[in-house]
Design a protein around this motif. Structure first.
Motif, PDB file in Angstrom:
ATOM      1  N   GLY A  15     -29.783  17.330 -56.070  1.00  0.00           N
ATOM      2  CA  GLY A  15     -29.435  17.902 -57.369  1.00  0.00           C
ATOM      3  C   GLY A  15     -27.952  18.171 -57.471  1.00  0.00           C
ATOM      4  N   THR A  16     -27.593  19.139 -58.302  1.00  0.00           N
ATOM      5  CA  THR A  16     -26.191  19.466 -58.552  1.00  0.00           C
ATOM      6  C   THR A  16     -25.661  20.384 -57.460  1.00  0.00           C
ATOM      7  OG1 THR A  16     -26.583  19.273 -60.922  1.00  0.00           O
ATOM      8  CG2 THR A  16     -24.574  20.400 -60.225  1.00  0.00           C
ATOM      9  N   VAL A  17     -24.491  20.045 -56.924  1.00  0.00           N
ATOM     10  CA  VAL A  17     -23.869  20.826 -55.858  1.00  0.00           C
ATOM     11  C   VAL A  17     -22.404  21.053 -56.211  1.00  0.00           C
ATOM     12  CG1 VAL A  17     -23.270  20.898 -53.397  1.00  0.00           C
ATOM     13  CG2 VAL A  17     -25.433  19.866 -54.127  1.00  0.00           C
ATOM     14  N   ARG A  18     -21.915  22.269 -55.948  1.00  0.00           N
ATOM     15  CA  ARG A  18     -20.497  22.602 -56.090  1.00  0.00           C
ATOM     16  C   ARG A  18     -19.997  23.177 -54.771  1.00  0.00           C
ATOM     17  NH1 ARG A  18     -18.838  23.383 -61.610  1.00  0.00           N
ATOM     18  NH2 ARG A  18     -20.616  23.306 -63.058  1.00  0.00           N
ATOM     19  N   VAL A  19     -18.725  23.054 -54.540  1.00  0.00           N
ATOM     20  CA  VAL A  19     -18.089  23.738 -53.412  1.00  0.00           C
ATOM     21  C   VAL A  19     -17.161  24.791 -53.979  1.00  0.00           C
ATOM     22  CG1 VAL A  19     -18.273  21.786 -51.847  1.00  0.00           C
ATOM     23  CG2 VAL A  19     -16.268  22.002 -53.294  1.00  0.00           C
ATOM     24  N   ALA A  20     -17.062  25.913 -53.271  1.00  0.00           N
ATOM     25  CA  ALA A  20     -16.298  27.027 -53.818  1.00  0.00           C
ATOM     26  C   ALA A  20     -15.764  27.888 -52.692  1.00  0.00           C
ATOM     27  CB  ALA A  20     -17.165  27.866 -54.750  1.00  0.00           C
ATOM     28  N   THR A  73     -11.915  40.267 -57.973  1.00  0.00           N
ATOM     29  CA  THR A  73     -12.546  39.080 -57.413  1.00  0.00           C
ATOM     30  C   THR A  73     -11.661  37.867 -57.654  1.00  0.00           C
ATOM     31  OG1 THR A  73     -13.770  38.691 -59.460  1.00  0.00           O
ATOM     32  CG2 THR A  73     -14.875  39.969 -57.744  1.00  0.00           C
ATOM     33  N   GLY A  74     -11.692  36.947 -56.703  1.00  0.00           N
ATOM     34  CA  GLY A  74     -10.975  35.681 -56.831  1.00  0.00           C
ATOM     35  C   GLY A  74     -11.836  34.554 -56.306  1.00  0.00           C
ATOM     36  N   THR A  75     -12.010  33.526 -57.096  1.00  0.00           N
ATOM     37  CA  THR A  75     -12.834  32.389 -56.694  1.00  0.00           C
ATOM     38  C   THR A  75     -12.121  31.100 -57.050  1.00  0.00           C
ATOM     39  OG1 THR A  75     -14.014  32.382 -58.820  1.00  0.00           O
ATOM     40  CG2 THR A  75     -14.999  33.660 -57.012  1.00  0.00           C
ATOM     41  N   ALA A  76     -12.441  30.041 -56.338  1.00  0.00           N
ATOM     42  CA  ALA A  76     -11.953  28.696 -56.629  1.00  0.00           C
ATOM     43  C   ALA A  76     -13.149  27.766 -56.511  1.00  0.00           C
ATOM     44  CB  ALA A  76     -10.839  28.293 -55.669  1.00  0.00           C
ATOM     45  N   VAL A  77     -13.540  27.124 -57.610  1.00  0.00           N
ATOM     46  CA  VAL A  77     -14.793  26.369 -57.692  1.00  0.00           C
ATOM     47  C   VAL A  77     -14.485  24.943 -58.105  1.00  0.00           C
ATOM     48  CG1 VAL A  77     -17.118  26.298 -58.676  1.00  0.00           C
ATOM     49  CG2 VAL A  77     -15.961  28.493 -58.364  1.00  0.00           C
ATOM     50  N   SER A  78     -15.190  24.000 -57.501  1.00  0.00           N
ATOM     51  CA  SER A  78     -15.021  22.595 -57.851  1.00  0.00           C
ATOM     52  C   SER A  78     -15.888  22.239 -59.054  1.00  0.00           C
ATOM     53  CB  SER A  78     -15.427  21.716 -56.667  1.00  0.00           C
ATOM     54  OG  SER A  78     -16.845  21.743 -56.517  1.00  0.00           O
ATOM     55  N   VAL A  79     -15.730  21.016 -59.538  1.00  0.00           N
ATOM     56  CA  VAL A  79     -16.603  20.510 -60.585  1.00  0.00           C
ATOM     57  C   VAL A  79     -17.969  20.212 -59.973  1.00  0.00           C
ATOM     58  CG1 VAL A  79     -14.690  19.535 -61.905  1.00  0.00           C
ATOM     59  CG2 VAL A  79     -15.849  18.144 -60.183  1.00  0.00           C
ATOM     60  N   ALA A  80     -18.933  19.892 -60.814  1.00  0.00           N
ATOM     61  CA  ALA A  80     -20.284  19.610 -60.346  1.00  0.00           C
ATOM     62  C   ALA A  80     -20.373  18.192 -59.780  1.00  0.00           C
ATOM     63  CB  ALA A  80     -21.279  19.795 -61.493  1.00  0.00           C
ATOM     64  N   PHE A  81     -21.084  18.068 -58.652  1.00  0.00           N
ATOM     65  CA  PHE A  81     -21.334  16.781 -58.015  1.00  0.00           C
ATOM     66  C   PHE A  81     -22.841  16.565 -57.897  1.00  0.00           C
ATOM     67  CE2 PHE A  81     -17.169  18.035 -56.447  1.00  0.00           C
ATOM     68  CZ  PHE A  81     -16.432  16.863 -56.553  1.00  0.00           C
ATOM     69  N   ASP A  82     -23.207  15.328 -57.796  1.00  0.00           N
ATOM     70  CA  ASP A  82     -24.575  14.975 -57.431  1.00  0.00           C
ATOM     71  C   ASP A  82     -24.652  14.906 -55.919  1.00  0.00           C
ATOM     72  OD1 ASP A  82     -25.402  14.804 -60.055  1.00  0.00           O
ATOM     73  OD2 ASP A  82     -24.893  12.675 -60.223  1.00  0.00           O
ATOM     74  N   GLY A  83     -25.506  15.730 -55.325  1.00  0.00           N
ATOM     75  CA  GLY A  83     -25.625  15.787 -53.870  1.00  0.00           C
ATOM     76  C   GLY A  83     -26.779  14.953 -53.353  1.00  0.00           C
ATOM     77  N   ARG A  84     -26.581  14.360 -52.191  1.00  0.00           N
ATOM     78  CA  ARG A  84     -27.614  13.533 -51.574  1.00  0.00           C
ATOM     79  C   ARG A  84     -27.412  13.582 -50.057  1.00  0.00           C
ATOM     80  NH1 ARG A  84     -30.990   9.494 -53.146  1.00  0.00           N
ATOM     81  NH2 ARG A  84     -30.240   9.703 -55.280  1.00  0.00           N
ATOM     82  N   THR A  85     -28.502  13.749 -49.346  1.00  0.00           N
ATOM     83  CA  THR A  85     -28.463  13.672 -47.891  1.00  0.00           C
ATOM     84  C   THR A  85     -29.420  12.578 -47.457  1.00  0.00           C
ATOM     85  OG1 THR A  85     -28.903  14.856 -45.836  1.00  0.00           O
ATOM     86  CG2 THR A  85     -30.172  15.549 -47.753  1.00  0.00           C
ATOM     87  N   GLY A  86     -28.864  11.533 -46.882  1.00  0.00           N
ATOM     88  CA  GLY A  86     -29.676  10.367 -46.573  1.00  0.00           C
ATOM     89  C   GLY A  86     -30.173   9.735 -47.858  1.00  0.00           C
ATOM     90  N   THR A  87     -31.490   9.651 -47.995  1.00  0.00           N
ATOM     91  CA  THR A  87     -32.091   9.086 -49.213  1.00  0.00           C
ATOM     92  C   THR A  87     -32.643  10.170 -50.139  1.00  0.00           C
ATOM     93  OG1 THR A  87     -34.225   8.854 -48.086  1.00  0.00           O
ATOM     94  CG2 THR A  87     -32.703   6.967 -48.001  1.00  0.00           C
ATOM     95  N   ARG A  88     -32.458  11.424 -49.771  1.00  0.00           N
ATOM     96  CA  ARG A  88     -33.026  12.536 -50.547  1.00  0.00           C
ATOM     97  C   ARG A  88     -31.974  13.134 -51.478  1.00  0.00           C
ATOM     98  NH1 ARG A  88     -33.762  18.080 -49.285  1.00  0.00           N
ATOM     99  NH2 ARG A  88     -32.921  17.659 -47.196  1.00  0.00           N
TER     100      ARG A  88
END
Length: 867
Positions: A129-134, A111-126
């Motif tokens: 929570g925590t979101v990562r891209v990978a 297996t091989g993965t590449a993961v970002s650090v944790a971000f605070d996600g928001r869409t519009g005003t909502r």
């Protein structure tokens, strides 16, 4: 007629004359051969299962990691500048598929993965929570697109700061997102921002693929939701996430299906060698990854568990070798004794000792070899192949025992008084030296059977039997004096006959004593291993069940839910304050603080049968000073000293109230301090992580039912099931218990053979006693009194030796790798085990008396018939 045909003719006549004893000999030899083949085969199977379980518990076979960024880094940085992270991860995965042959045999998917650090996600005003891209190599291959499609390079203009991503159906539903939605990412504590564009939602082709276990939160939100990149969209991700990049990790999953215990050392060496010098296998590859050997720890535990299991089974091997060999020798002696007159007549007529030995060999060889071959067929139920070597060894040993019995019967030269004393002293000295050497050496480091450990219990029980043979006549002399004062002649005649009984000769006494001693020792070790495994599970969990949560508030809610589900259970929420310091005379020690409610925590400990619940009554709610319960490491230093508890910016004067119950260091790292949650600053408790401990009826089931993403639940049963050494422990326990039953069977066979083989001689003596006026009931009582003393003495002495063996060999046996770090050398009731073994032996004695009674009906009724 030549010697060999004559020997064959005489052997056939003798076997016809003693068909019963010959069949008994064949059955015993077959049993010994089956045990000699089955025990090593079952041990190998258990060792192989244990080695595979340990390898399966490894996080990876080998692994590597690197930080991938797009912009240039200063010289000496440990990050790698790349443009296409997806292609680099794919190439690394392809690279790791080319392993050395020894590693490739136990290698699973890469297996091989590449993961970002944790971000605070928001869409519009909502807020999301925590979101990562990978990015996961092959994660989107074969996926079924429910809406939209996979991310492409042209989905977002270059330099726009937008990253095209795909979401699994579970993540999209959990976050309430659809194709075309945009998510603003903000790094906590920083002003940097990036934007995600959802291009599609998918269902993976195989949700059980290893790549998904490396991307928690990619299929459903679990603490943090993961948005997936395609190989081409990783370029946009590297550009839009400056200063963070992607953390790439590569792992080769273990596939232990072909691993054997014998191959563990070579696998350890191969993994260590390839991790240190991967360029040897990756010659011609630019910038080879730095690999980590992830199997060293599990394989080291496997080797330690194998040595512990082999040392424990060495006692069983000693028992089977000693008792089985002595029983076969006893049968040969009984057969030779029944033919003693004919053997001496042959010698008187001019036959040599060599001819008598040849005759015995010709008679015994086909019988014992055939019986051993049948025993080998029975052992096929355990082993994969026919055990040729054990069968040959047992057959040859049995034939030689028969020859030795004939030779000793013909010579009739028992050792003289001085020679016997020398032999007995030699046995005692050897037993003492073996015990001192074994205990002084410590735990066995042998990868195979430990010869010294096999010989030590045999020598110890042999030395005890030597002393018993010296004391036995004195015991019978005292019994005879007491019987002489009783009315009637039954007791006196029975005790007098017991002094010359065949069961009181050295060989039967040694067989009975050795079988009882090693059988009791094996049962005690098996029950000790079982109780130690339960103790380890109790120590590692801290209660009947434990759950780890993200915050103390979440733990409080979870405890309330468990209490509603199981009203009779005791539940408590605990706040875990990490990074605290305990000031002991200006000497700071890092500790973990458990902020508890003393009453509910004490109830959980009592419901979980944990010790020390009463110590929690000493905790008070006062803050000046705060009452503390400490674990042993800091308790000794803090007694009588001025102490203070340092929590971030708060310094609280403290008082040592005692020792922490149910030592939490078994399931928390480092030293632990217990305090009343009401005595600590509320802000500190609110920011702490949480634990839920439960005990009592329905506690394990209720807490396990509350398992959810972000909540880790451990129960005593789940801990035991997840212990890699569990299968090896079960195999060793099964072997020890089955071996004790086999020893009981051998002891019973020896006793019955003695009764059957000497029935003819006793019949003539009893006929004379009947002619002198003894009634049938008195004759039965005489036979019972004759057999009871030697059997009872051998049983009592053997049970005492068996109860002492686990404690005498405690420094040698190191079963900690099998029991999870806890071991009780004997269960709480060794006396009950010894009494049970003695009762089983007395049951065999009753069976022997019944057999003796049935045989007595066929003996002569008058002296004239006896003659």
């Amino acid at each position: 007629m030549s010697l060999l045909p004559l020997a064959v003719l005489l052997a056939r006549r003798r076997l016809r004359a003693d068909t019963g004893l010959a069949l008994a000999t064949a059955l015993l030899v077959a049993l010994c051969a089956a045990l000699a083949a089955a025990v090593p085969a079952e041990l190998r199977r258990s060792l192989d299962a244990g080695a595979r379980a340990e390898l399966a518990s490894a996080p990876a076979l080998v692994s590597a990691s690197e930080q991938l960024v797009r912009h240039d880094e200063p010289a000496g940085s440990d990050v790698t500048t790349v443009t296409y992270a997806g292609s680099r991860v794919d190439s690394r995965v392809a690279l790791l598929r080319h392993l050395p042959p020894r590693l490739a045999r136990v290698a699973g998917p890469v297996t091989g993965t590449a993961v970002s650090v944790a971000f605070d996600g928001r869409t519009g005003t909502r807020a999301l929570g925590t979101v990562r891209v990978a990015y996961g190599a092959g994660a989107l291959a074969g996926a079924r697109w429910v809406t939209g499609r996979g991310p492409a390079r042209d989905d977002a203009p270059r330099g726009s700061g937008t990253v095209p991503v795909a979401l699994s159906v579970g993540v999209a539903r959990g976050l309430g997102l659809a194709v075309g939605d945009r998510v603003r990412l903000t790094r906590p504590g920083a002003s940097e921002q990036a934007e995600l564009l959802v291009t599609g939602t998918f269902i993976p082709a195989d949700a059980t693929a290893p790549v998904w276990s490396r991307l928690p939160g990619a299929l459903a939100p679990a603490g943090a939701a993961v948005a997936l990149l395609s190989g081409s969209s990783t370029t946009a991700a590297l550009a839009a996430l400056p200063g963070t990049g992607l953390q790439a990790s590569y792992a080769v999953a273990p596939a232990p299906g072909r691993l054997t215990a014998a191959g563990v050392p070579a696998l350890r060496a191969a993994a260590a060698r390839w991790a240190v010098r991967p360029d040897l296998a990756l010659s011609g590859v630019d910038d080879p990854p730095v690999l980590h050997d992830d199997v060293e720890g599990p394989l080291a535990r496997a080797v330690a568990a194998q040595r512990a299991a082999t040392a424990l089974v060495s006692l069983l091997v000693a028992a089977l070798l000693g008792v089985g060999g002595l029983v076969v020798l006893l049968v040969g002696r009984l057969l030779a004794a029944r033919r003693g007159a004919a053997l001496h007549l042959q010698v008187a007529r001019g036959a040599s000792l060599r001819q008598a030995a040849l005759l015995a060999l010709v008679e015994a060889l086909p019988l014992v070899v055939g019986a051993a071959a049948l025993g080998g067929l029975a052992a096929l139920a355990v082993g994969p192949a026919y055990p040729v070597v054990p069968v040959l060894l047992v057959g040859v040993a049995a034939a030689l025992a028969a020859v030795a019995a004939v030779v000793t019967t013909v010579l009739r030269r028992p050792p003289a008084g001085a020679a016997r004393v020398v032999l007995e002293a030699l046995v005692v000295v050897l037993a003492t030296a073996a015990l001192v050497a074994t205990r002084g050496r410590g735990a066995s480091a042998a990868d195979g059977l430990d010869v010294l450990l096999v010989a030590t219990p045999l020598l110890l029980v042999g030395a005890v039997t030597v002393v018993l043979l010296r004391c036995y006549p004195l015991l019978l002399r005292g019994l005879a004096r007491g019987a002489a004062r009783l009315r009637g002649a039954v007791a006196l005649v029975g005790v007098t006959r017991a002094r010359t009984s065949a069961a009181a000769t050295p060989l039967p006494l040694l067989v009975l004593t050795l079988a009882v001693a090693l059988g009791v020792g094996d049962v005690l070790l098996a029950s000790g291993l079982a109780s130690a495994s339960a103790t380890a599970a109790r120590e590692r969990v801290g209660a009947a069940a434990r759950a780890t949560t993200g915050t103390s508030a979440q733990a409080t809610r979870l405890a309330a839910a468990v209490h509603r589900r199981a009203p009779r259970a005791s539940v408590t929420a605990v706040a875990v304050v990490a990074g605290a310091d305990l000031d002991i005379r200006q000497d700071y020690s890092g500790v973990t603080v458990l902020a508890v409610d003393p009453s509910s925590y004490a109830a959980v400990l009592r419901a979980s049968a944990e010790p020390g619940a009463g110590a929690l009554a000493t905790l008070g709610r006062r803050r000046d000073p705060v009452d503390l319960l400490l674990t042993g490491g800091v308790l000794l230093r803090a007694r009588g000293a001025h102490v203070a508890l340092v929590l971030a910016k708060d310094r609280l004067p403290a008082r040592v109230a005692g020792r922490a119950p149910a030592d939490p260091r078994a399931w928390l790292p480092g030293e632990v301090v217990l305090a009343d949650a009401a005595a600590l600053p509320p802000a500190v408790v609110a920011q702490a992580s949480g634990l839920v401990l439960a005990g009592g009826p329905g506690a394990e089931e209720a807490l396990a039912a509350q398992a959810a993403p972000g909540v880790q639940v451990v129960t005593r049963s789940s801990w035991r099931d997840g212990d890699p050494a569990r299968r090896l422990l079960a195999g060793v326990t099964r072997l020890l218990r089955a071996g004790s039953i086999a020893l009981l069977v051998l002891a019973g066979a020896a006793l019955l053979l003695v009764v059957v083989a000497t029935a003819r001689g006793r019949g003539a003596e009893l006929a004379v006693a009947r002619a002198l006026g003894l009634r049938a009931g008195q004759l039965r009582a005489t036979g019972a009194v004759e057999l009871v003393p030697p059997v009872l003495v051998a049983g009592v002495v053997g049970a005492a030796c068996g109860a002492a063996l686990p404690r005498l060999l405690d420094p040698v046996l190191d079963p900690l790798p099998l029991t999870g770090g806890a071991f009780a050398p004997a269960p709480a009731d060794p006396l009950a085990t010894a009494v049970a073994a003695l009762g089983a032996l007395l049951g065999l004695l009753v069976l022997a008396l019944l057999v003796d009674g049935s045989l007595r009906r066929r003996v002569p009724r008058t002296p004239l018939e006896a003659l």
